[in-house]
Each structure stands twice: as structure tokens, then as C-alpha cells.
Design a protein around this motif. Structure first.
Motif, PDB file in Angstrom:
ATOM      1  N   ILE A  67       0.390  -2.002  -0.439  1.00 37.07           N
ATOM      2  CA  ILE A  67       0.244  -0.079   0.178  1.00 37.07           C
ATOM      3  C   ILE A  67       1.001   1.359  -0.032  1.00 37.07           C
ATOM      4  CG2 ILE A  67      -1.901   1.054   1.307  1.00 37.07           C
ATOM      5  CD1 ILE A  67      -2.647  -1.206   2.383  1.00 37.07           C
ATOM      6  N   ILE A  68       1.451   1.357   0.724  1.00 37.01           N
ATOM      7  CA  ILE A  68       2.633   2.256   0.951  1.00 37.01           C
ATOM      8  C   ILE A  68       3.392   2.694   0.003  1.00 37.01           C
ATOM      9  CG2 ILE A  68       4.140   3.491   2.658  1.00 37.01           C
ATOM     10  CD1 ILE A  68       2.994   1.850   4.892  1.00 37.01           C
ATOM     11  N   GLY A  69       4.504   1.009  -0.412  1.00 36.00           N
ATOM     12  CA  GLY A  69       4.799   1.535  -0.826  1.00 36.00           C
ATOM     13  C   GLY A  69       4.297   2.035  -2.626  1.00 36.00           C
ATOM     14  N   THR A  70       3.101   1.560  -3.504  1.00 30.31           N
ATOM     15  CA  THR A  70       2.382   1.653  -4.133  1.00 30.31           C
ATOM     16  C   THR A  70       2.211   3.237  -4.167  1.00 30.31           C
ATOM     17  OG1 THR A  70       1.956  -0.458  -4.759  1.00 30.31           O
ATOM     18  CG2 THR A  70       0.363   1.248  -5.603  1.00 30.31           C
ATOM     19  N   ILE A  71       1.494   4.024  -3.027  1.00 29.69           N
ATOM     20  CA  ILE A  71       1.483   5.397  -3.148  1.00 29.69           C
ATOM     21  C   ILE A  71       1.876   5.965  -3.209  1.00 29.69           C
ATOM     22  CG2 ILE A  71       1.013   7.271  -1.495  1.00 29.69           C
ATOM     23  CD1 ILE A  71      -1.214   5.191  -0.280  1.00 29.69           C
ATOM     24  N   LEU A  72       3.748   5.840  -2.618  1.00 30.34           N
ATOM     25  CA  LEU A  72       5.106   6.441  -2.810  1.00 30.34           C
ATOM     26  C   LEU A  72       5.868   6.532  -4.126  1.00 30.34           C
ATOM     27  CD1 LEU A  72       6.719   5.221   0.546  1.00 30.34           C
ATOM     28  CD2 LEU A  72       5.678   7.735   0.239  1.00 30.34           C
ATOM     29  N   PHE A  98      -2.022   4.057 -10.515  1.00 28.64           N
ATOM     30  CA  PHE A  98      -3.127   4.550  -9.961  1.00 28.64           C
ATOM     31  C   PHE A  98      -4.483   3.986 -10.179  1.00 28.64           C
ATOM     32  CE2 PHE A  98      -2.054   9.312 -12.038  1.00 28.64           C
ATOM     33  CZ  PHE A  98      -2.469  10.059 -10.884  1.00 28.64           C
ATOM     34  N   ILE A  99      -4.390   2.874 -10.518  1.00 23.18           N
ATOM     35  CA  ILE A  99      -5.405   1.878 -10.446  1.00 23.18           C
ATOM     36  C   ILE A  99      -5.441   1.449  -9.019  1.00 23.18           C
ATOM     37  CG2 ILE A  99      -6.271  -0.257 -10.792  1.00 23.18           C
ATOM     38  CD1 ILE A  99      -5.913   1.244 -13.989  1.00 23.18           C
ATOM     39  N   GLY A 100      -3.656   1.025  -8.905  1.00 20.44           N
ATOM     40  CA  GLY A 100      -3.541   0.129  -7.557  1.00 20.44           C
ATOM     41  C   GLY A 100      -2.984   1.035  -6.467  1.00 20.44           C
ATOM     42  N   VAL A 101      -3.463   2.270  -6.773  1.00 18.76           N
ATOM     43  CA  VAL A 101      -3.812   3.444  -5.385  1.00 18.76           C
ATOM     44  C   VAL A 101      -4.375   2.955  -4.886  1.00 18.76           C
ATOM     45  CG1 VAL A 101      -3.470   5.651  -4.471  1.00 18.76           C
ATOM     46  CG2 VAL A 101      -1.455   4.572  -6.314  1.00 18.76           C
TER      47      VAL A 101
END
Length: 169
Positions: free
Chosen positions: A15-20, A123-126
Motif C-alpha cells: 500500500i505505502i510503496g504504491t502510493i510513494l 493510479f488503479i493500484g493506489v
């Protein structure tokens, strides 16, 4: 360390890795910096690996908490379904990121196109990460559920129902 503990340790990084990674990828596109773009790609690859670890420990974690009070199999099933979608998107994003790293290294003409594809998938991942994190949090944090007891109490206190019963006593 049991599967539930391992799941709690590894499940935050996808989660955090995708957002960052998304933020870094946006910055790399704005500033036209391939080194920064490669950093985003590496974050996406690591997030995909941690997603695989999260999926591998999820079943064991489920077995440990599914019979606890206030948990239930339905809420776990919702989280599991969302996590599977997120993991699939992160695996695709990881593969795209590997291609992006390679194309950046080779200074290939399609490197820019791959970065925009990665941006879209990120974006989809976030979005899925937010949904997965919320459904996962709802398993043990009943206060964030839409139908939580605290939400019912807040609604009653706002509507004045609770105050009326106190006046009658």
C-alpha cells in the motif's frame, strides 16, 4: 512469528510503496528525470514482491482470526477479494516497471510510453490499495466499519435520542 503476525508486518508495504511510487513517478515525469523514474519503478517492483508475501501469509492470518468475536467470515472475504485484485494489479505494475527500467537503461524510444502506462496502472493500484487497506483494517478495527457500534452511538447522540433518555432518569 505466526502467519497473522507476518501478514501484519508485510501487508503495509504494498500500500505505502504504491502510493510513494506513484508520487515519485509523477515527479519524475514532471521533472523529466529518468533516475527518479527508476526509483519509482524499483518501489513498484518491491511493492509487487511484498504483495506476493502478503498474499502468501493472508490465508494463515485468516485461519487465526476468522472465528474471533466481531470479525466474521464475510468481512474477511471482502478483504481477500480486494487484496486479490490489488495483488494482480501490482504484479502487472511490477512487470511494467521491469520493462521501464530496461527501456530507460537502453534509452529506448518507448520508455516514455511505458512510464505513462505505469502511471495509469499505478493510479488503479493506489485506488485498490486504499480499498484493500480499509477492508483489512475493518477486520480488527470495528470502529472504522460503516455499521460500527460507535457510528450508531454518534448518530444517536447527534439526533438527541441519547440525551432524551438521560432526562427521563
Amino acid at each position: 512469528m505466526n502467519d497473522a503476525h507476518l501478514h501484519m508486518v508485510v501487508n503495509h508495504f504494498p500500500i505505502i510503496g504504491t502510493i510513494l511510487g506513484l508520487g515519485i513517478l509523477i515527479a519524475s515525469i514532471v521533472f523529466k528525470n529518468n533516475s527518479v523514474k527508476n526509483t519509482a519503478y524499483v518501489l513498484f517492483i518491491v511493492a509487487a514482491l511484498f504483495a506476493a508475501f502478503s498474499m502468501a501469509t493472508g490465508e494463515g492470518a485468516e485461519e487465526m482470526v476468522e472465528d474471533m468475536p466481531n470479525v466474521g467470515k464475510h468481512i474477511i472475504h471482502e478483504h481477500e477479494e480486494m487484496a486479490e485484485k490489488m495483488a494482480l494489479v501490482l504484479y502487472v505494475l511490477g512487470i511494467i516497471s521491469l520493462a521501464g527500467l530496461y527501456l530507460n537503461y537502453k534509452n529506448h524510444a518507448k520508455a516514455k510510453l511505458v512510464s505513462f502506462i505505469a502511471l495509469t496502472v499505478a493510479f488503479i493500484g493506489v485506488f485498490l490499495a486504499q480499498q484493500t487497506g480499509t477492508t483489512g483494517g475493518e477486520i480488527r478495527h470495528t470502529e472504522i466499519r460503516a455499521n460500527s457500534v460507535s457510528a450508531d452511538v454518534k448518530q444517536k447522540s447527534v439526533s438527541g435520542e441519547e440525551g432524551e433518555s438521560e432526562d427521563k432518569e
